[in-house]
Design a protein around this motif. Sequence first.
Motif, PDB file in Angstrom:
ATOM      1  N   ASP A 136       0.809  -1.220   0.000  1.00  0.00           N
ATOM      2  CA  ASP A 136       0.000   0.000   0.000  1.00  0.00           C
ATOM      3  C   ASP A 136       0.839   1.265   0.000  1.00  0.00           C
ATOM      4  O   ASP A 136       0.322   2.367   0.202  1.00  0.00           O
ATOM      5  CB  ASP A 136      -0.950   0.011   1.200  1.00  0.00           C
ATOM      6  N   LEU A 479      -2.826   0.221  -7.735  1.00  0.00           N
ATOM      7  CA  LEU A 479      -1.941   0.715  -6.677  1.00  0.00           C
ATOM      8  C   LEU A 479      -1.076   1.870  -7.151  1.00  0.00           C
ATOM      9  O   LEU A 479      -0.613   2.677  -6.335  1.00  0.00           O
ATOM     10  CB  LEU A 479      -1.049  -0.417  -6.166  1.00  0.00           C
ATOM     11  N   MET A 482      -1.915   5.466  -5.904  1.00  0.00           N
ATOM     12  CA  MET A 482      -1.820   5.895  -4.502  1.00  0.00           C
ATOM     13  C   MET A 482      -1.050   7.198  -4.296  1.00  0.00           C
ATOM     14  O   MET A 482      -1.424   8.009  -3.449  1.00  0.00           O
ATOM     15  CB  MET A 482      -1.220   4.771  -3.656  1.00  0.00           C
ATOM     16  N   ARG A 494      -7.480  -1.631  -0.790  1.00  0.00           N
ATOM     17  CA  ARG A 494      -7.546  -2.979  -0.244  1.00  0.00           C
ATOM     18  C   ARG A 494      -8.701  -3.758  -0.894  1.00  0.00           C
ATOM     19  O   ARG A 494      -8.555  -4.936  -1.240  1.00  0.00           O
ATOM     20  CB  ARG A 494      -7.703  -2.913   1.275  1.00  0.00           C
TER      21      ARG A 494
END
Length: 733
Positions: A136, A479, A482, A494
Amino acid sequence: MSSSESPARSGNPVLSIIVPVYGVEGYVRQCLESILDTSVAALEVIAVDDSSPDNCGAILDEMAAADSRLRVRHLDRNVGLGQARNIGLDMAAGDYVWFFDSDDHATDGAVRAVLDRLKAARPDVLIVGHERELWDGTRVPNSGGRYFRDPPAPDTFTCAERPSVLRIMMAVWNKVIRREYLLELGPRFSEGYYEDLNVSFPLLMAAERLSLLDRVCYVYRQRRSGGITSSASRRHFDAFDQYERVFAFMDARPGTEPFRGLMFDRVIGHALMILERGDRISPPDRAEFFGRLTDFYRRRRPAGSRVPGGRLKTVKYRLIDRGAYGPYRAAVALVEARRRARTLPQAAVRSARRGGRVGRRLLGRLYYRVQLRMPIEENLVVYAAYWYRGVSCNPAAIYEKAAEIAPHLGGVWVIKPGGPGPVPDGVDHVTPGTLRYWRVMARAKYFVNNVTFPNAVVKRAGQVHVMTQHGTPLKKMGLDQMPFPVGAKGLDFRAQLARADRWDFLVSSNPLSSEAWRRGFPCRYEMLEIGYPRNDRLAVATLDERARLRTRLGVPEGKKAVLYAPTHREYRDGYRPMFDVERFTRELGDQYVLLLRPHYYYPAARNGQHQELVMDVSAHASVEDLCIASDVLLTDYSSIMFDYAVLEDRPIVVLANDWETYRLTRGVNFDVTASPPGVVARTEDELIGAFRTGAPWSDTAAKARDAFRARFCPWDDGHAAQRAVTRVFLGGD
């Protein structure tokens, strides 16, 4: 073993960075870009392509062609990480070598900082700081960072003077090594897992000059899936063989006796971590692994050594010594049970909340749960596109091809009411939330979608999910979004990954897509590098089809149809054309007609006086129809340009009047302004001027389009849908 290698570069580098490469197409570009510091000349980077099965080899060659400091060695068979490192070491010419893993990366300025420290200290081994990067994006500091500072270290020292260096991360990638010292000492990287242990520890023990650089230089990517040592395998038993080599080195090396106790504790701690992680040793192999640990413990425990402090640790050491796996397992289970008991109240609250949500949709969900226990219907396929908006895109192309070459399969589309167009005649479909919807979602064998199915959908064992995507990702996806809060607003990453975990296949339109999908959705799926099924029509389009479509759309005869298809912009509220449509149509005159096709989030805007020169095609069901019928594409950063390029003879114009803003707020994988598919206009005046002069039809624009097409449409040959059906439904290659 044969291989191919790019030519050696001239000069005498101070530092050689060696990067074995295998199966990391989503990460290798970032790795190499991070170490190819443009301010550093005395550098060579040696990338060893360990017969990577993906597009890594092509990426390496592309980057080597652009930077003479990068050398590439292509191996014709996979030899493993250890041997690939040895091959790179034999090629290296630098005074120092630094071994990088190809899915990790350096921090900004790290290479320059390392070179400065090497020049100042001239060590045999320089140990650098590192961080872990979770899936993450969270950075986790090195837990051994205190050994860099406590106590303060001199510029150089020996292991005997500072044995705590043996407690720093055991990998080789946080160590920059004097090449002649490594060659003279003689250790080589071993085969199997943990291949660098028998290199790292001897290097530290024997060095006359060690040095520490208390700066985060290396970022170790802890991948969510696909990491070698984070997957269950008997190859984790290799750790014992690697540590035996370290102890054999100490047996033969005078002066290493003081390190035995520390090394023994390191081995026991590492082995217990492997055993207790739960994702490395399969349950049937755990007793055997424990037995190997007991054997090592009894043979290599230093005379007079004491069991480390701490009650649990003392118990574990004694059970290992006795070979008592059953009591050891019970002790670990007791500790885990106590940990879970502490979190039980919070879990109960979450469960109650979930129960309330299910209660509000009780009938459908209960029916769904019942159907999940019924047999899977082996010949049933569920299709969906754009969040149930209709029959379109890649799923539609696969649906049509399956009806042709796999007629034993029955297809059902999920379509919500009020879609953009009527459901085609003869297409079986269900409405979301109905009992039949829950039945087919529970019992179908195959699922084909270009976006995603809801979180509530359960992936049963034996079901097969195909994600086709719906465009080449010029912009960041998954991802990769982000770091861009404007583009990532409201996204639950998630949950995104949980949905991507259901995918068995992911369709890729081109190598850029494969690279971006691997990064953005790091899950366990098979990448289908087959081109986009929806583009099959574009690859085989004929003049007759074009004429029929123009007539059906009502495009006036003799006019050039400009298809305007912009992308969505997160930083703007609502849809507005990025140029003055009224001015465009007025100044270009009646030889053009503008087909307005905004992003599917918005309706088209039809303002102005020249409505006979502007057509709203936002509700037309097939964008492929519009591509074939038009004469030229006008877009900005929409993925439609990659599809339109399949039409060999059609110009593409890119209006990039907010490129910097879009790049900084949304993030991009490709600079379309540097390698465009045709003409790039930075302003409205440039846009109108390009059409006035006929620039989109010029030889310069055609050459740019041909290069773009070669790069981004290599698999669009008219047979992508057939390849998808053959591989997924028929089990072929």
